[in-house]
Each structure stands twice: as C-alpha cells, then as structure tokens.
Design an enzyme around this catalytic site. Structure first.
Site, PDB file in Angstrom:
ATOM      1  N   ASP A  85       0.689  -1.351  -0.155  1.00  0.00           N
ATOM      2  CA  ASP A  85       0.161   0.006   0.039  1.00  0.00           C
ATOM      3  C   ASP A  85       0.957   1.249  -0.001  1.00  0.00           C
ATOM      4  O   ASP A  85       2.148   1.324   0.421  1.00  0.00           O
ATOM      5  CB  ASP A  85      -1.028   0.004   1.368  1.00  0.00           C
ATOM      6  CG  ASP A  85      -0.012  -0.009   2.643  1.00  0.00           C
ATOM      7  OD1 ASP A  85       0.746  -0.473   2.652  1.00  0.00           O
ATOM      8  OD2 ASP A  85      -0.558   0.957   3.289  1.00  0.00           O
ATOM      9  N   GLU A 179       0.155  -1.266   5.588  1.00  0.00           N
ATOM     10  CA  GLU A 179       1.240  -0.878   6.667  1.00  0.00           C
ATOM     11  C   GLU A 179       1.156   0.672   7.034  1.00  0.00           C
ATOM     12  O   GLU A 179       1.433   1.152   8.035  1.00  0.00           O
ATOM     13  CB  GLU A 179       2.771  -1.122   5.807  1.00  0.00           C
ATOM     14  CG  GLU A 179       3.842  -0.672   7.059  1.00  0.00           C
ATOM     15  CD  GLU A 179       4.321   0.449   6.869  1.00  0.00           C
ATOM     16  OE1 GLU A 179       4.983   0.737   7.835  1.00  0.00           O
ATOM     17  OE2 GLU A 179       3.968   1.188   5.954  1.00  0.00           O
TER      18      GLU A 179
END
Length: 414
Positions: A85, A179
């Site tokens: 991400d 994350e």
C-alpha cells in the site's frame, strides 16, 4: 554482480502504476480492495520466476518460498518483507514518474505542477549527481515507499533463481497490505511464514539497518459542551470547540513533530473538528523512551480529568490505543541478525547507519509477534508526498544487500 538497474527500473515502474492507497479508519483488512490487484500480479510474477508456492491470502498477503541450495539446508530461514500500500496522505493514483538520467544534483522541476525538488529542502540531492533519479511529476506521490522495497526483493529473488551457483539459505517472501495505516502485521501468519528472522525492506536512506523505533499510540478526545443563547450564557455555556482548541494549545509547544528530532517524542494533533455542542480531536503520541511515552499518555489523562472537574456539566472522553512498540529491547537479544545486515551493507560499499526511526514499520510489530525483524533502507527519500524520489543506483545497492544476506544465512545454534 550483473547490472540490475534495467530490471529494477522495469519492475519499479510497473509496480508504481498500480493504485494501492490504503485508507484510515477502515476495520477490515485490506482497507481497500484495490491492493489485491498488485498482490495477484506479484504472486503471478513469482510463479513465473519459479516460486511455485506463491499465493495470495484471503486478507491480501503474498507469500512465497525460495528453497535453500543443498549446501545451506541446515541454516536458518531468512524472510524479506515489504508492503504494497501507499500512504493515504497524498494521491497514489495515476503516478507519472520523471526519470532523469545522469542527474546533475540541482533543482528538478516537477512538470505536473511546476513545484521544485530542491537541494535546499533535500540536502542529499547533490550526492546523487551522476545517477538515474526518479521523481514524481508533482501530482502524486511516487510509491517508492514501499514499491522500491518490493522491486528490490523481487529482483534479488530473480537473480538467485538465475544463478543456481550462488548458495543461499531458505528464503521466505512476504508482501503485506495496510502498513501505512498501521495494520500491516495484523493478519500476517508468522507461524506459517516460518522464518527464524526477517528484514522489512522499508527504510529510506542507503545503508540503513534500523532496529529502534518509536513507541506509538493514538488518542481520540471527545467533548460534549452545553449550548445556550449567548445573551444568557454566563455560568452555563460550555463551548466544546473552544475547550478543544485550548486543550491542544496548552500541550507543551516543544513536543510537536516540527520541534523535535532524533529520539525526542511528540504529540501530533492530526485532526480537530467541532462546534459549541461537540468537538473531537485525534492525536498521535510518540516517544522512543518507554517511560517518557507513558508520561505523555498520563499527561493527556490528567488534562482531561482537570476539564471534568472544572466543567462538570460537560462530557469529556479520552480513548488511547497503543499502536506499536520500540523493537530495540527485543532486537538487542538478536545481535547476529543486525550484524549480518551491517556486514552486507559494508560489503556493498556503504557505511551501515542505524539511526532511531521516527516512525514505525511492519517489522516493529512483527518483532513483538516473535519474528525478529529489523528494517533495511531502500534508497528512497521524501516519502508520502510529491517530493518523493529515489535513484536506480540506490535501489541496486539495496538489492545487493538482500542478495548478500540471503547467501549468508545464520547458522542454527546447538
């Protein structure tokens, strides 16, 4: 070692083309379904390379295994982990990289907005002269955090598969979602991953091996006031938004991100909204020192209790949620894991650096989940915004570090 720059460029530009921004405040994992697009692509790439067990889990984690060469089967298993991400703080959609060969070390105009990437703001830029610099066009972030880490791991795995003469231990590969919103390790299968130790490839400066990070918590404050007509408000009105503003202003002014560095902690007011009736605030609480971290949480609690006593007709609620802990205490019990990384960095022609991380990584949480996991630099700078940049040469050095670590696995004790 063969020149890996073209391979890294092809992989990196491919991965940053995927829109994978995560989203704050979403309970499910992954927080955005679009992260699956990159996850499936990576699993397919791994299978094409020869990583036959590559898979994508129900929660968007990519796992795969590179078996040890016969002479290394008795060594420990090493893991390499990066996240898919990108940060929700800036657009990660439709990334248009600027690729500058033989960069001159001077200002770079970001053509999408006219903003300038300048050595005045990023003093490392002159040291990157002569390299191939990759920047954004100013309209998005770049995605080097952490698609550079993914490209480096994938390129290292491909190199080892192309060169069976290079001995290496068993390697486990892991790519995580979410994350950037603090949830990367939440559904990570540490037991199934089966590594004895691992490295998150999610740092910035070249030569980094980080094993000290913030203790982190988030705090949410809710204030319910008392609203009456202003003409008859004396002794009755409790103005929620005014109290919220005063609360924030009364916190130590030298404890904000703009006033601290190194191991100094802070309060960060992320959000404040409200009116006379109701106000809310969201804070980040950070400190490397466990006692100072606890003191900061206690200070918020004490200030809220003071408001409750002073304004008994109002309603004040404070919720503090711990996010991650400083991994240093645990990593100090695994000095060989850090020493291996430092040796790899040195043999790659760099000086190992271990500065305290003013943030956290998946590795911090994974370390407390039983998987010792320091963080390696990717060679990128200026993360989470339009001035993000990286060089191919820095990525190549990071890849060499991964290959060296993989080919020198730790011996099992006893």
């Amino acid at each position: 070692m063969e020149d890996l720059k073209k391979e890294l460029l092809d992989r990196f530009t491919s991965y940053i083309s995927f829109y994978t921004t995560s989203e704050d405040g979403v309970e499910k994992i992954p927080s955005t379904a679009r992260q699956f697009n990159l996850a499936r692509h990576l699993a397919d790439e791994l299978k094409e390379m020869g990583v036959v067990d590559a898979e994508v889990s129900h929660h968007c984690y990519v796992y795969g295994t590179l078996p040890a060469t016969p002479d290394m089967e008795d060594r420990m298993t090493t893991g390499f982990i990066s996240h898919m991400d990108t940060a929700p703080s800036f657009s990660g959609e439709n990334v248009k990289p600027q690729i500058i060969e033989n960069y001159d070390g001077c200002d770079v105009v970001l053509k999408g907005t006219g903003a300038v990437l300048s050595p005045g703001d990023f003093p490392e830029l002159p040291s990157l002269a002569g390299r191939t610099l990759i920047t954004t066009d100013g309209t998005t972030l770049l995605g080097a955090d952490d698609k550079a880490g993914i490209a480096e791991i994938m390129t290292a795995v491909a190199y080892l598969l192309r060169h069976p003469e290079v001995s290496h231990g068993k390697i486990r590969i892991g790519f995580t979602p979410d994350e950037e919103v603090g949830h990367g390790p939440v559904r990570f299968d540490v037991k199934g991953f089966g590594a004895d130790y691992a490295y998150t490839v999610d740092g910035d400066y070249e030569g980094e091996v980080a094993y000290e990070n913030f203790n982190a918590a988030s705090a949410h404050i809710s204030i319910d006031g008392v609203n009456v007509h202003t003409g008859s408000a004396k002794g009755i009105m409790v103005n929620a938004c005014l109290l919220a503003a005063a609360f924030a202003a009364d916190l130590p002014r030298n404890m904000t991100p703009a006033e601290t560095d190194g191991r100094e902690g802070f309060f960060h007011l992320e959000n404040i909204t409200g009116d006379v009736n109701h106000a809310e605030m969201d804070f980040l609480i950070r400190d490397h020192d466990a006692q100072k971290f606890a003191d900061k949480k206690e200070l918020l609690t004490r200030r809220i209790n003071e408001l409750k006593e002073k304004y008994p007709t109002g309603k004040f609620e404070l919720t503090i949620s711990d996010t991650y802990k400083n991994m240093r205490d645990i990593m100090e019990q695994h000095p060989k894991v850090v020493a291996l990384a430092k040796n790899a960095i040195t043999l790659s022609g760099m000086d190992p650096l271990s500065r305290p991380v003013r943030g956290g990584t998946d590795g911090a949480q994974l370390t407390y989940m039983g998987l010792p996991c320091p963080n390696l630099g990717t060679g990128g700078y200026g993360f989470h915004g339009p001035f993000e940049h990286i060089t191919l040469e820095g990525m190549e050095k990071a890849t060499e570090v991964i290959i060296y670590i993989a080919s020198h696995p730790l011996e099992r004790e006893g």
